[in-house]
Design an enzyme around this catalytic site. Structure first.
Site, PDB file in Angstrom:
ATOM      1  N   GLU A 126      15.128 -87.702 -13.430  1.00 34.84           N
ATOM      2  CA  GLU A 126      14.184 -86.655 -13.056  1.00 34.84           C
ATOM      3  C   GLU A 126      13.442 -87.060 -11.789  1.00 34.84           C
ATOM      4  O   GLU A 126      13.493 -88.233 -11.385  1.00 34.84           O
ATOM      5  CB  GLU A 126      13.185 -86.406 -14.191  1.00 34.84           C
ATOM      6  CG  GLU A 126      13.847 -85.912 -15.462  1.00 34.84           C
ATOM      7  CD  GLU A 126      12.870 -85.621 -16.589  1.00 34.84           C
ATOM      8  OE1 GLU A 126      13.327 -85.191 -17.663  1.00 34.84           O
ATOM      9  OE2 GLU A 126      11.648 -85.818 -16.389  1.00 34.84           O
ATOM     10  N   SER A 131      14.922 -95.272 -12.560  1.00 39.13           N
ATOM     11  CA  SER A 131      15.234 -96.483 -13.320  1.00 39.13           C
ATOM     12  C   SER A 131      14.471 -96.510 -14.645  1.00 39.13           C
ATOM     13  O   SER A 131      14.976 -96.997 -15.657  1.00 39.13           O
ATOM     14  CB  SER A 131      14.886 -97.722 -12.489  1.00 39.13           C
ATOM     15  OG  SER A 131      15.696 -97.774 -11.323  1.00 39.13           O
ATOM     16  N   ILE A 156      21.997 -84.837  -9.953  1.00 43.51           N
ATOM     17  CA  ILE A 156      23.008 -84.615 -10.986  1.00 43.51           C
ATOM     18  C   ILE A 156      24.388 -84.457 -10.346  1.00 43.51           C
ATOM     19  O   ILE A 156      24.642 -83.472  -9.640  1.00 43.51           O
ATOM     20  CB  ILE A 156      22.653 -83.389 -11.843  1.00 43.51           C
ATOM     21  CG1 ILE A 156      21.236 -83.534 -12.419  1.00 43.51           C
ATOM     22  CG2 ILE A 156      23.685 -83.192 -12.943  1.00 43.51           C
ATOM     23  CD1 ILE A 156      20.996 -84.808 -13.193  1.00 43.51           C
ATOM     24  N   THR A 157      25.256 -85.431 -10.594  1.00 48.26           N
ATOM     25  CA  THR A 157      26.623 -85.375 -10.084  1.00 48.26           C
ATOM     26  C   THR A 157      27.365 -84.182 -10.684  1.00 48.26           C
ATOM     27  O   THR A 157      27.244 -83.900 -11.865  1.00 48.26           O
ATOM     28  CB  THR A 157      27.365 -86.672 -10.417  1.00 48.26           C
ATOM     29  OG1 THR A 157      26.693 -87.765  -9.786  1.00 48.26           O
ATOM     30  CG2 THR A 157      28.807 -86.631  -9.932  1.00 48.26           C
ATOM     31  N   ARG A 266      46.313-105.527  15.997  1.00 44.60           N
ATOM     32  CA  ARG A 266      45.433-105.602  17.160  1.00 44.60           C
ATOM     33  C   ARG A 266      45.614-106.930  17.894  1.00 44.60           C
ATOM     34  O   ARG A 266      45.477-108.009  17.301  1.00 44.60           O
ATOM     35  CB  ARG A 266      43.978-105.461  16.702  1.00 44.60           C
ATOM     36  CG  ARG A 266      42.942-105.605  17.810  1.00 44.60           C
ATOM     37  CD  ARG A 266      42.981-104.445  18.775  1.00 44.60           C
ATOM     38  NE  ARG A 266      41.799-104.449  19.640  1.00 44.60           N
ATOM     39  CZ  ARG A 266      41.619-103.637  20.665  1.00 44.60           C
ATOM     40  NH1 ARG A 266      42.564-102.749  20.964  1.00 44.60           N
ATOM     41  NH2 ARG A 266      40.520-103.690  21.381  1.00 44.60           N
ATOM     42  N   GLU A 361      24.174 -95.281 -11.634  1.00 49.84           N
ATOM     43  CA  GLU A 361      24.352 -95.930 -12.940  1.00 49.84           C
ATOM     44  C   GLU A 361      23.495 -97.188 -13.075  1.00 49.84           C
ATOM     45  O   GLU A 361      23.856 -98.141 -13.765  1.00 49.84           O
ATOM     46  CB  GLU A 361      25.828 -96.286 -13.190  1.00 49.84           C
ATOM     47  CG  GLU A 361      26.782 -95.113 -13.113  1.00 49.84           C
ATOM     48  CD  GLU A 361      26.856 -94.327 -14.409  1.00 49.84           C
ATOM     49  OE1 GLU A 361      26.086 -94.622 -15.329  1.00 49.84           O
ATOM     50  OE2 GLU A 361      27.684 -93.421 -14.498  1.00 49.84           O
ATOM     51  N   THR A 363      20.563 -99.394 -10.425  1.00 53.16           N
ATOM     52  CA  THR A 363      20.631-100.154  -9.175  1.00 53.16           C
ATOM     53  C   THR A 363      21.012-101.610  -9.423  1.00 53.16           C
ATOM     54  O   THR A 363      20.969-102.107 -10.561  1.00 53.16           O
ATOM     55  CB  THR A 363      19.268-100.127  -8.469  1.00 53.16           C
ATOM     56  OG1 THR A 363      18.297-100.801  -9.306  1.00 53.16           O
ATOM     57  CG2 THR A 363      18.804 -98.702  -8.191  1.00 53.16           C
TER      58      THR A 363
END
Length: 376
Positions: A126, A131, A156-157, A266, A361, A363
């Site tokens: 929210e 956390s 919100i995913t 390279r 999920e 930190t």
């Protein structure tokens, strides 16, 4: 102790790779640039059986475990961490229903999620509680045979692309023991779209504020008992941390592959840059960090499959894999030099995605807190 993957596990990787090469690789750059989410990928993943990996056959799954699911997410994350994350979050409601839901809830919702017909969302965070999730203030008040939910959920995913939310709301007093979990269908009256976030990375996976305004749901949509919501959420997040670790390993692999290929091609001062110790040692460190992360992730998943306490190992895997991902992707940009900073060479996208993995999920700091507490 056997570190060899089984035939079935290798088949899961190959199926995912085949799917991702055909369906995701051609469109991921475009979707990231345009913040475009393709929900049509989910029924295709469902038809391939890839959404059903960790679900028992009795509920329409294919009855494999967390190890196979982690391998699937790592491979999907190699091609798109955004879509892999959206898949992982869709699995969170399914995992809570499986662990704490009743038979009616399982039969009603699991087939829709596993087929890809429905997408899931996890509504815990929210504006004032991240956390410290136990301090959430959204409420669910029982009125007769219904609950009325009010509150705002943030970050919100899948956002309003989701069809089913698992919503944590307060039914009791302060603290985590007053939190319960509910199944809320997105089309329910009062569920409203809030701000769609503009993110640094993973733009093909929508992140949105969700508003619940006098949302009336049947009392039967309570998952488990009142007061068990925080326990349900923690259980899902423990498994989710293995998923985020796996996706991070996919990003790291992709970044290492790009850096290694570039270093072999390279040429500077008459020889390929991989022949210089400064570059070769950097690549060696990247490869070692990735291997350590993968082993820790699979160990946590294996413990979960055995029914053992995996919570600390899941936090270790999430911490190690996401921190390594940040290091590996940053070094990949460095190996490519000026080209690494350009969108055309994709490694800059990996670096932006890695930063999000350190946050979602729980930190890195929260993972250290969990690990330290487990040691005492």
């Amino acid at each position: 102790m056997d570190f060899q993957l089984s035939e079935t596990q290798n088949e899961i990787i190959e199926m995912t790779r085949k799917f991702a090469k055909a369906e995701i690789a051609p469109i991921v750059d475009q979707d990231e640039a345009n913040s475009h989410f393709r929900r049509e990928l989910f029924p295709k993943l469902g038809a391939a059986g890839l959404l059903s990996i960790p679900i028992p056959e009795s509920y329409g799954g294919i009855g494999l475990g967390s190890v196979e699911y982690a391998l699937f997410l790592e491979e999907l994350g190699y091609y798109s961490s955004a879509y892999a994350t959206s898949v992982s979050v869709t699995n969170l409601p399914a995992s809570i229903i499986l662990e704490a839901g009743n038979e009616e809830q399982k039969k009603k919702y699991l087939p829709k999620i596993l087929s890809g017909e429905w997408i899931g969302g996890f509504c815990l965070t929210e504006p004032s509680s991240g956390s410290d999730a136990g301090s959430l203030i959204s409420t669910a008040k029982k009125e007769g045979d219904h609950y009325i939910i009010n509150g705002v959920k943030q970050f919100i995913t899948n956002g309003m692309h989701a069809d089913l939310f698992i919503v944590m709301a307060r039914t009791g007093g302060p603290g985590s023991k007053g939190v319960s979990s509910f199944l809320v269908e997105t089309k329910t009256t009062g569920v409203k779209a809030g701000k769609l976030e503009k993110k640094m990375g993973m733009r093909a996976s929508p992140t949105q504020e969700i508003i619940f305004e006098n949302v009336k749901i049947p009392a039967g949509n309570l998952v488990g008992k009142e007061g068990e919501g925080f326990t349900n959420a923690k259980g899902a997040l423990d498994g989710g941390r293995i998923s985020i670790a796996a996706i991070s390993n996919g990003i790291s692999r992709a970044a290492l592959d790009k850096a290694l290929a570039y270093a072999k091609e390279r040429s500077q001062f008459g020889k390929n840059i991989i022949e210089y110790q400064g570059i070769s040692f950097m690549l060696a460190e990247m490869a070692t960090e990735l291997e350590a992360s993968r082993l820790l992730t699979l160990q946590a998943a294996a413990l979960k499959d055995k029914g053992e306490d995996f919570r600390i190992k899941a936090s270790m895997a999430k911490l190690k894999s996401t921190e390594a991902c940040m290091q590996i992707t940053t070094n990949a940009v460095q190996v490519l030099g000026g080209y690494g900073y350009m969108e055309e060479y994709v490694v800059e996208r990996y670096m932006r995605e890695a930063k999000m993995m350190q946050i979602v999920e729980g930190t890195s700091q929260i993972q250290k807190f969990i690990i330290a507490r487990g040691l005492s």
